[in-house]
Design a protein around this motif. Structure first.
Motif, PDB file in Angstrom:
ATOM      1  N   VAL A 141     -29.914  -7.524  53.146  1.00  0.00           N
ATOM      2  CA  VAL A 141     -30.293  -6.851  51.919  1.00  0.00           C
ATOM      3  C   VAL A 141     -30.051  -7.788  50.750  1.00  0.00           C
ATOM      4  O   VAL A 141     -29.031  -8.472  50.678  1.00  0.00           O
ATOM      5  CB  VAL A 141     -29.452  -5.567  51.727  1.00  0.00           C
ATOM      6  N   GLU A 142     -31.019  -7.829  49.855  1.00  0.00           N
ATOM      7  CA  GLU A 142     -30.912  -8.686  48.674  1.00  0.00           C
ATOM      8  C   GLU A 142     -31.143  -7.837  47.430  1.00  0.00           C
ATOM      9  O   GLU A 142     -32.027  -6.987  47.417  1.00  0.00           O
ATOM     10  CB  GLU A 142     -31.987  -9.773  48.774  1.00  0.00           C
ATOM     11  N   ILE A 143     -30.337  -8.068  46.414  1.00  0.00           N
ATOM     12  CA  ILE A 143     -30.589  -7.365  45.151  1.00  0.00           C
ATOM     13  C   ILE A 143     -31.610  -8.168  44.356  1.00  0.00           C
ATOM     14  O   ILE A 143     -31.422  -9.361  44.110  1.00  0.00           O
ATOM     15  CB  ILE A 143     -29.299  -7.193  44.330  1.00  0.00           C
ATOM     16  N   ASP A 144     -32.683  -7.512  43.975  1.00  0.00           N
ATOM     17  CA  ASP A 144     -33.775  -8.150  43.237  1.00  0.00           C
ATOM     18  C   ASP A 144     -33.600  -7.882  41.745  1.00  0.00           C
ATOM     19  O   ASP A 144     -32.921  -6.940  41.358  1.00  0.00           O
ATOM     20  CB  ASP A 144     -35.093  -7.532  43.729  1.00  0.00           C
ATOM     21  N   ASP A 145     -34.199  -8.723  40.927  1.00  0.00           N
ATOM     22  CA  ASP A 145     -34.204  -8.531  39.467  1.00  0.00           C
ATOM     23  C   ASP A 145     -32.790  -8.452  38.911  1.00  0.00           C
ATOM     24  O   ASP A 145     -32.529  -7.715  37.947  1.00  0.00           O
ATOM     25  CB  ASP A 145     -34.970  -7.248  39.082  1.00  0.00           C
ATOM     26  N   PHE A 146     -31.869  -9.220  39.505  1.00  0.00           N
ATOM     27  CA  PHE A 146     -30.468  -9.123  39.105  1.00  0.00           C
ATOM     28  C   PHE A 146     -30.310  -9.524  37.635  1.00  0.00           C
ATOM     29  O   PHE A 146     -30.812 -10.559  37.196  1.00  0.00           O
ATOM     30  CB  PHE A 146     -29.584 -10.020  39.972  1.00  0.00           C
ATOM     31  N   GLY A 147     -29.575  -8.690  36.894  1.00  0.00           N
ATOM     32  CA  GLY A 147     -29.352  -8.974  35.485  1.00  0.00           C
ATOM     33  C   GLY A 147     -30.294  -8.218  34.565  1.00  0.00           C
ATOM     34  O   GLY A 147     -30.154  -8.284  33.352  1.00  0.00           O
ATOM     35  N   SER A 148     -31.239  -7.506  35.148  1.00  0.00           N
ATOM     36  CA  SER A 148     -32.195  -6.780  34.305  1.00  0.00           C
ATOM     37  C   SER A 148     -31.828  -5.315  34.143  1.00  0.00           C
ATOM     38  O   SER A 148     -32.331  -4.627  33.269  1.00  0.00           O
ATOM     39  CB  SER A 148     -33.601  -6.874  34.897  1.00  0.00           C
TER      40      SER A 148
END
Ligand code: C2E
Ligand code: MG
Ligand code: MG
Ligand code: MG
Length: 289
Positions: free
Chosen positions: A174-181
């Motif tokens: 699992v990968e977190i996408d759009d991190f920081g948004s």
């Protein structure tokens, strides 16, 4: 508007509607039939190892081949699909296609890239989610699920949390996408314990001009590395972006500088020519494109 280009471009028609209402009314009926008619297909964008600049992954991004309106990007129909309750079906179709594609690449290539697929909150919480993943027979380390940070952990119900936890056991990362948004960046790292995170392109875009953006990216990398999380940078548009983000420690890069998302045959040609080239010149990657 039609973009017609070389082999790295696909034709995208972005029909204009007078209003969102008009667009939604027109597209709703079509969208409800589109799954059964197999009108969704993936385009692939390479993920590149930041030091070798070789392709090590592919993100599958959905496109809708509308019968009369050409190829539509997600911005044209994702919200509507969510409203109509068919987003999970689209995600599942894309996932099944990715698993199939990966098996083809295993036969075709010496170093087949892993494939990342995006999943929505709707699909993650669907009761049949785990059984469909299991049924697909995913080999470990071949498929990655990208979950947008916008889908924050607090919004996840118990079923989703359970599903997320169970995925690793099925060999899917699992990968977190759009991190920081989004809203819950740091907390989501603790709670989801993802293997990777992808820094949002709104944070990577300014690194060339802005010292502060570079510091912010450096802090994210610090946190991620403390937690043994691998970091991907998206939105890499120039060689300066690639160089800065590599120096900072992003191990994977993705963006228009390397390639736009392209149709599968173009992507396969890219892979085959790269792997043929690197058999002769082991250190040469995509960098000269
Ligand atoms: P995302 O997952 O963050 O994907 C990256 C988006 O940024 C893609 O847009 C890609 O074409 C674009 N992009 C890549 N490199 C660059 C760059 O260097 N500069 C700029 N300006 N943009 C770049 P796309 O394909 O239109 O997809 C938009 C979003 O739609 C995706 O963002 C993802 O959130 C969603 N999406 C796409 N496919 C699926 C899917 O199968 N399921 C779900 N649930 N969502 C999807
Ligand atoms: Mg993504
Ligand atoms: Mg994004
Ligand atoms: Mg992204």
């Amino acid at each position: 508007r039609a973009k017609v280009g070389g082999r790295n471009r696909i034709e995208v028609f972005e029909p204009t509607f007078r209003s969102d209402f008009e667009r939604n009314t027109v597209l709703s009926n079509d969208l409800l039939r589109a799954i059964a008619r197999k009108e969704f297909f993936p385009v692939y964008q390479p993920l590149v190892d930041s030091s070798t600049q070789k392709i090590v992954g592919a993100e599958a991004l959905v496109r809708w081949k509308h019968p009369t309106r050409g190829v539509l990007p997600p911005a044209m129909f994702m919200e509507l699909a969510q409203t109509l309750g068919v987003l999970a079906d689209i995600d599942q179709a894309m996932f099944e296609e990715a698993v199939k594609k990966r098996k083809t690449w295993e036969r075709m290539l010496q170093n087949p890239p892993r494939i990342s697929v995006n999943i929505s909150a709707e699909r993650l919480k669907s009761p049949s989610f785990l059984s469909t993943v299991q049924a697909a027979g995913v080999q470990p380390n071949t498929i990655i699920f990208e979950i947008s940070e916008a889908v924050t952990f607090e919004e996840l119900d118990d079923v989703s949390k359970y599903n997320l936890d169970a995925l690793e056991g099925l060999g899917v990362e699992v990968e977190i996408d759009d991190f920081g948004s989004g809203r819950a960046s740091i907390l989501s790292l603790l709670e989801m314990k993802p293997r990777r995170l992808k820094i949002d392109r709104n944070l990577t875009a300014p690194v060339v001009e802005s010292e502060q953006a570079r510091s912010l990216v450096a802090s994210i990398l610090d946190i991620a590395h403390t937690l043994s999380i691998e970091v991907v940078a998206e939105g890499v548009e120039t060689s300066q972006h690639a160089e800065i983000l590599r120096e900072q420690g992003c191990s994977l890069l993705q963006g228009y500088y390397f390639s736009r998302p392209i149709e599968e045959t173009a992507f396969e040609e890219l892979l085959q020519s790269e792997q043929a080239r690197s058999a002769r010149w082991p250190t040469q990657g995509l960098g000269h494109r």
